[in-house]
Structures are given as structure tokens and as C-alpha cells.
Motif scaffolding. Structure first.
Motif, short mmCIF file in Angstrom:
data_model
loop_
_atom_site.label_atom_id
_atom_site.label_comp_id
_atom_site.label_asym_id
_atom_site.label_seq_id
_atom_site.Cartn_x
_atom_site.Cartn_y
_atom_site.Cartn_z
N HIS A 328 3.33 -73.83 -55.56
CA HIS A 328 4.57 -74.61 -55.60
C HIS A 328 4.33 -76.08 -55.97
CE1 HIS A 328 5.20 -71.15 -52.97
NE2 HIS A 328 6.47 -71.22 -53.28
N VAL A 329 3.14 -76.58 -55.66
CA VAL A 329 2.87 -78.01 -55.83
C VAL A 329 3.03 -78.44 -57.29
CG1 VAL A 329 1.05 -79.78 -55.69
CG2 VAL A 329 1.37 -78.17 -53.80
N LYS A 330 2.48 -77.64 -58.18
CA LYS A 330 2.47 -78.11 -59.57
C LYS A 330 3.84 -77.99 -60.27
CE LYS A 330 0.46 -73.94 -61.70
NZ LYS A 330 0.34 -73.08 -60.51
N VAL A 331 4.79 -77.31 -59.65
CA VAL A 331 6.12 -77.23 -60.27
C VAL A 331 7.14 -78.14 -59.57
CG1 VAL A 331 5.81 -74.93 -61.23
CG2 VAL A 331 6.72 -75.17 -58.91
N THR A 332 6.67 -78.91 -58.60
CA THR A 332 7.56 -79.81 -57.86
C THR A 332 7.40 -81.24 -58.36
OG1 THR A 332 7.21 -78.42 -55.90
CG2 THR A 332 8.27 -80.56 -55.54
N PRO A 333 8.51 -81.92 -58.72
CA PRO A 333 8.37 -83.32 -59.13
C PRO A 333 8.01 -84.19 -57.94
CG PRO A 333 10.69 -82.71 -58.97
CD PRO A 333 9.90 -81.45 -58.73
N GLY A 334 7.24 -85.26 -58.17
CA GLY A 334 6.92 -86.19 -57.07
C GLY A 334 5.45 -86.25 -56.73
N ASN A 335 4.61 -85.59 -57.52
CA ASN A 335 3.14 -85.68 -57.34
C ASN A 335 2.70 -85.51 -55.89
OD1 ASN A 335 2.67 -86.23 -60.11
ND2 ASN A 335 3.42 -88.32 -59.74
N TYR A 336 2.79 -84.33 -55.38
CA TYR A 336 2.41 -84.07 -53.99
C TYR A 336 0.89 -83.94 -53.83
CZ TYR A 336 7.20 -83.54 -52.50
OH TYR A 336 8.51 -83.79 -52.20
N ASN A 337 0.32 -84.86 -53.04
CA ASN A 337 -1.09 -84.71 -52.64
C ASN A 337 -1.08 -84.46 -51.12
OD1 ASN A 337 -0.52 -87.15 -51.43
ND2 ASN A 337 -1.57 -88.36 -52.99
N LEU A 338 -2.28 -84.36 -50.52
CA LEU A 338 -2.36 -84.00 -49.11
C LEU A 338 -1.57 -84.98 -48.23
CD1 LEU A 338 -3.56 -81.86 -47.28
CD2 LEU A 338 -5.59 -83.28 -47.04
#
Ligand code: FE2
Length: 359
Positions: A328-338
Motif C-alpha cells: 500500500h505504501v507505494k500507491v499512497t501519496p505523501g511519501n510514507y516512511n517509518l
């Protein structure tokens, strides 16, 4: 852009035209359901149709929520694999279990292998009859199972249902709590799909209509649970949101919510929806969502959404790492890191006002 939906969908048909499609599906039907399909009469109506058509059928009515792999093996052990059609009758759990069983019937593989698309390319025919409005599973190529206490979805075109029958009347007996939690699953699908980096003009059309229908009708329905027209609007919303995620997939709110469901028993729709305000705020599309839904947090509060469980820092850390490794992380806008994922959990627990548990 791609639009692919191979499911024949019947809405408010009352088995008038759909009976012809059911006849064509095959001769043997294994029905996967729970206890509520007796209460809302959906099981009786299906059984009548199958008897009228002279079909052979068996019923498994002990489906557990968030289907665990052990239950799937139990079904195969008890009923065997020789079924033309697997029926998912009920909420997301029976439908998702039916999809998994359909693949296991045609392939000599383990449940874990369902997650490897290259290991199979066939399934028994699938008939879905939802009796809640939320999952959208009746029009998607997804199934979410619980493997070793971790909730995880698999995706394959062979598990698109062949036929889905949508009857809003089956949702009339749903409690207030289930009505809200399932509708919030549909809202999460619609909002997440709209925000997804994979969103297209096609998917946005369905996502926006679903959000609009939920905004306009859910609060009214909660005060008037027997209102058929409102039930119909929310079932349409769930159906549209299902189409939207069949095109884009879900995004980070679903991934964040999975651990709350599998480890704390929070209903899936609530567990994902509480993360929507955070996801929307960080998406760069806050204004577009607010135009239709208003403020997402205010909307959740208007429905008295509250989640309660005890939580340790160690759990947030473990869940955050799980989310970081999810697709899911790579398709969510907003650059989610840990860090940002941790922040999402902390926002819900410390700042949202939706958390009533202890920390
Ligand atoms: Fe969902």
C-alpha cells in the motif's frame, strides 16, 4: 487506463433474471455463509432457487470473521474439492473465504500459495451475495484472509465473482453498529481509491459517487435502520466503492488498520476509517475530499465512532514495520516512511479524539 469488470451484477432483481445465470454456472454449489443469512432470509431464498433448478448443494454456515487459513482447510476436509460453484453469502468474510476455496478446489496448492499469482490460474465459478454494505468483495478480484494472525489480501483475476446478486433488503436487519462499521469500510475504499496514485478518471467516477452517497445517506440511515431507500443508497455506495478499488486497490489506511483488526479485534471498517483523516490531510487532495465529504474527522465524530483497546509502544513499532513492508505504501501519496507511519498511529491514539482505550 484500464477498465475490467467481468462480473455479471444483478441489483434488486429478486432472482428474476439472475436465475438464468445461476442455472448456467454449474450443477453443484457449495455455500459459504454465517449465521446471519438465516435471519435475513437470504439463505432460504437461495436454497429455494437451487432446489427449483435441481442443483446439488451443501452449506457451510460457520464462517469466522477475517477468515483464518485453518477454517479454509476445515471446509475442504469436510466438503471436498469437487464443486462447480462456490457461493459467498454474507459479509466480506464468507465472500473472501468463498474466493479462496474456489481456487483451492481447482489447484493442488497450500493457502499460502494463494499469494503467489504464478502458482495458479483457475478457480471454481464464484457466486457472491452480499448481505452487508461495505466490503465491495462482490465486484473485486481481492480476498483478505488471516494467515498466522496477520490479515493479508491476495489478488487474482480468477477470483472476480462470475455473478453477484445485490439485494438491499438483506441488509435491513443489520444492527446500527454493523451498519456503521461496514459503511465506513465502503467509505474507506472510496476515499483511499480516490487518493491512490493509481487513480484514473474511471476509478474516480465511482469513488466520488460512493463518497457522495455515504455523506448524504449514512447519518439518516443510522437514525432509520429499516428505511429501504436509504439501505439501497448505501448498498450502491458499497458496490461503486468496490468497483473503484478493483481498479486501484486500497491505500495506507487499510494497511494501517489491518493490525487493529487482527490483534485488537476492532471491526475492519472502523479500523481503517479512523486513519482516513490522517491520510487525507497528507495526500495533497484534502480540499477535493472536503468538498464532498466535509471534514473527514467531523464526519466520523457525527457517527460517534470510537475505538478502544490497550496498546504498548512495542506494538506500534511492530505494526509500523509491517505497514512499511506492505504494497500500500507505494500507491499512497505523501511519501510514507517509518516515521510517518508511526505518526499515523500516534495521531489516532493521541490526537484524533476517536481513541477511548488506555496507553
Ligand atoms: Fe476494506
Amino acid at each position: 487506463m484500464k477498465f475490467y469488470l467481468p462480473t455479471k451484477v444483478f441489483f434488486e432483481d429478486g432472482y428474476k433474471d439472475s436465475i438464468i445465470e445461476i442455472e448456467k454456472l454449474g450443477n453443484t454449489f457449495l455455500i459459504i455463509t454465517g449465521k446471519s443469512s438465516k435471519k435475513n432470509k437470504s439463505l432460504d431464498e437461495l436454497v429455494d432457487v437451487l432446489k427449483k433448478l435441481n442443483k446439488k448443494f451443501e452449506i457451510f454456515d460457520e464462517t469466522l470473521e477475517n477468515p483464518p487459513k485453518e477454517m479454509l482447510y476445515k471446509i475442504i476436509d469436510k466438503f471436498g474439492k469437487n464443486w462447480d460453484v462456490i457461493v459467498g453469502l454474507g459479509g466480506g468474510s464468507p465472500m473472501d473465504a468463498a474466493k479462496a476455496i474456489a481456487v483451492l478446489c481447482k489447484n493442488d496448492i497450500k493457502v499460502e500459495d494463494l499469494y503467489d499469482n504464478l502458482k495458479y490460474n483457475s478457480a471454481s465459478k464464484i457466486l457472491c451475495i452480499p448481505t452487508t454494505s461495505g466490503t465491495g468483495s462482490e465486484v473485486t478480484q481481492y480476498s483478505v484472509l488471516t494467515i498466522n494472525n496477520v490479515k493479508k489480501g491476495f489478488k487474482h483475476d480468477v477470483i472476480f465473482p462470475n455473478v453477484s446478486i445485490l439485494e438491499p433488503k438483506y441488509t435491513l436487519t443489520l444492527s446500527k453498529e454493523l451498519t456503521i462499521s461496514t459503511a465506513l469500510d465502503a467509505l474507506s475504499h472510496a476515499v483511499e481509491s480516490f487518493l491512490s496514485l493509481r487513480a484514473s478518471e474511471f476509478s474516480k467516477l465511482y469513488a466520488l459517487e460512493a463518497i457522495k452517497l455515504i455523506k448524504q445517506n449514512l447519518n439518516k440511515l443510522v437514525e432509520d435502520l429499516q428505511n429501504y431507500e436509504l439501505r439501497k443508497k448505501i448498498m450502491l455506495a458499497s458496490f461503486y466503492a468496490g468497483i473503484a478499488i478493483s481498479l486501484t486497490g486500497t491505500t495506507i489506511a487499510h494497511s494501517l488498520g489491518y493490525s487493529l483488526t487482527s490483534e485488537k479485534g476492532i471491526k475492519h471498517g472502523l479500523a481503517t476509517a479512523v486513519f482516513l483523516p490522517f491520510e487525507v490531510k497528507n495526500s495533497g487532495k484534502e480540499e477535493e475530499i472536503k468538498e464532498i465529504l466535509g471534514d473527514p474527522l467531523e464526519f466520523l465524530k457525527s457517527l460517534n465512532v470510537s475505538i478502544e483497546f490497550s496498546i504498548e509502544d512495542e506494538e506500534i513499532e511492530r505494526w509500523s514495520n509491517r505497514v512499511l513492508n506492505s504494497s500500500h505504501v507505494k500507491v499512497t501519496p505523501g511519501n510514507y516512511n517509518l516515521n510517518k507511519i508511526r505518526e499515523a498511529y500516534k495521531w489516532v491514539i493521541e490526537k484524533s479524539g476517536l481513541y477511548g482505550g488506555s496507553k
